[in-house]
Scaffold this motif. Structure first.
Motif, PDB file in Angstrom:
ATOM      1  N   GLU A  82       0.870  -1.261   0.095  1.00  0.00           N
ATOM      2  CA  GLU A  82      -0.096  -0.187  -0.039  1.00  0.00           C
ATOM      3  C   GLU A  82       0.721   1.105   0.046  1.00  0.00           C
ATOM      4  OE1 GLU A  82      -3.137   2.691   0.166  1.00  0.00           O
ATOM      5  OE2 GLU A  82      -2.662   0.667  -0.478  1.00  0.00           O
ATOM      6  N   ARG A  85       1.856   1.880  -3.560  1.00  0.00           N
ATOM      7  CA  ARG A  85       0.505   2.188  -4.246  1.00  0.00           C
ATOM      8  C   ARG A  85       0.519   3.683  -4.280  1.00  0.00           C
ATOM      9  NH1 ARG A  85      -4.251   3.616  -4.348  1.00  0.00           N
ATOM     10  NH2 ARG A  85      -4.483   3.876  -2.415  1.00  0.00           N
ATOM     11  N   SER A  88       3.186   5.718  -5.853  1.00  0.00           N
ATOM     12  CA  SER A  88       2.972   5.818  -7.437  1.00  0.00           C
ATOM     13  C   SER A  88       1.850   6.614  -7.785  1.00  0.00           C
ATOM     14  CB  SER A  88       2.828   4.335  -7.870  1.00  0.00           C
ATOM     15  OG  SER A  88       1.659   3.708  -7.275  1.00  0.00           O
ATOM     16  N   GLU A  89       0.927   6.865  -7.151  1.00  0.00           N
ATOM     17  CA  GLU A  89      -0.133   7.703  -7.243  1.00  0.00           C
ATOM     18  C   GLU A  89       0.138   9.053  -7.420  1.00  0.00           C
ATOM     19  OE1 GLU A  89      -2.955   7.004  -9.081  1.00  0.00           O
ATOM     20  OE2 GLU A  89      -2.636   4.770  -8.923  1.00  0.00           O
ATOM     21  N   ASP A 112       5.221  -4.508  -7.243  1.00  0.00           N
ATOM     22  CA  ASP A 112       4.875  -3.345  -6.952  1.00  0.00           C
ATOM     23  C   ASP A 112       5.391  -2.170  -7.951  1.00  0.00           C
ATOM     24  OD1 ASP A 112       3.447  -4.366  -4.752  1.00  0.00           O
ATOM     25  OD2 ASP A 112       4.902  -4.041  -3.478  1.00  0.00           O
ATOM     26  N   ARG A 115       3.530  -2.258 -11.183  1.00  0.00           N
ATOM     27  CA  ARG A 115       2.324  -1.725 -11.269  1.00  0.00           C
ATOM     28  C   ARG A 115       2.646  -0.121 -11.079  1.00  0.00           C
ATOM     29  NH1 ARG A 115       0.541  -6.239  -8.162  1.00  0.00           N
ATOM     30  NH2 ARG A 115       1.341  -5.437  -6.276  1.00  0.00           N
ATOM     31  N   ARG A 119       1.288   2.807 -14.347  1.00  0.00           N
ATOM     32  CA  ARG A 119       0.471   4.072 -13.881  1.00  0.00           C
ATOM     33  C   ARG A 119       1.035   5.044 -14.857  1.00  0.00           C
ATOM     34  NH1 ARG A 119      -3.830   3.758 -13.133  1.00  0.00           N
ATOM     35  NH2 ARG A 119      -3.989   5.665 -11.581  1.00  0.00           N
TER      36      ARG A 119
END
Length: 199
Positions: A82, A85, A88-89, A112, A115, A119
């Motif tokens: 998390e 995540r 990365s956002e 990870d 991913r 993005r």
């Protein structure tokens, strides 16, 4: 309200327009490596170069982000996933804003990092493997974490009691056990030449 009711709002100013005004491309430098390998040192050194040469840039540092945005997360496998995540956002938003963003996180899991790459548009995620032998990182031990991990004070410590999945085919590899920060920054600038040209 459900996620189905949430719609992406297109900005009035595009990423392309922002890049044109900034006079350079926007992208993520994703520094990954063991604790003590030199990720934060390199991220800040290249950020200083960017700033001094007129590029718009920012560093997202693992420890700093855990003081605020991710201060609710621990170090379990789920929390680490998390953590990456969210980062990365945030990195994606910086790129949308036309900036160069350097992220300095161990990010131990290959999935990870994959991913995070997904993005971003092609060519805008640069995985930088900060390659340094475990024994060198442990000898440096700038935060005393390896000593605590070896004594059992820190469970699930990457490289000791938790895995680190080194990149198989990184975009850039920097050797920090044998090369200076200055040498590695020079190498980075050379490798990024195309992205640093005026848009």
């Amino acid at each position: 309200m459900s996620n189905a009711d949430i719609v992406w709002h297109d900005a009035a100013v595009s990423q392309t327009e922002r890049e044109r005004k900034n006079n350079h491309s926007a992208f993520v430098l994703w520094f990954t490596g063991l604790s003590g390998s030199g990720k934060s040192t390199l991220a800040n050194a290249i950020d200083r170069y960017f700033h001094d040469h007129g590029y718009r840039s920012y560093v997202l540092d693992g420890d700093n982000v855990r003081h605020g945005l991710n201060n609710d997360l621990g170090f379990s496998e789920e929390d680490r996933v998390e953590n990456i995540r969210r980062i990365s956002e945030v990195a994606r938003l910086f790129v949308d804003a036309g900036h160069i963003v350097s992220t300095a996180f161990i990010s131990p899991y290959a999935d990870d990092r994959a991913r995070a790459r997904e993005r971003l548009p092609d060519g805008r995620f640069i995985e930088v493997f900060v390659d340094c032998p475990l024994e060198t990182c442990e000898a440096r031990d700038p935060k005393g974490l390896y000593k605590k991990a070896r004594s059992g004070e820190i469970p699930s410590f990457t490289g000791i009691s938790a895995p680190y999945e080194a990149p198989v085919d990184p975009d850039i590899t920097l050797q920090t056990g044998t090369r200076s920060t200055e040498e590695n920054v020079h190498e980075l600038v050379e490798q990024l030449e195309d992205l640093l040209r005026p848009s």
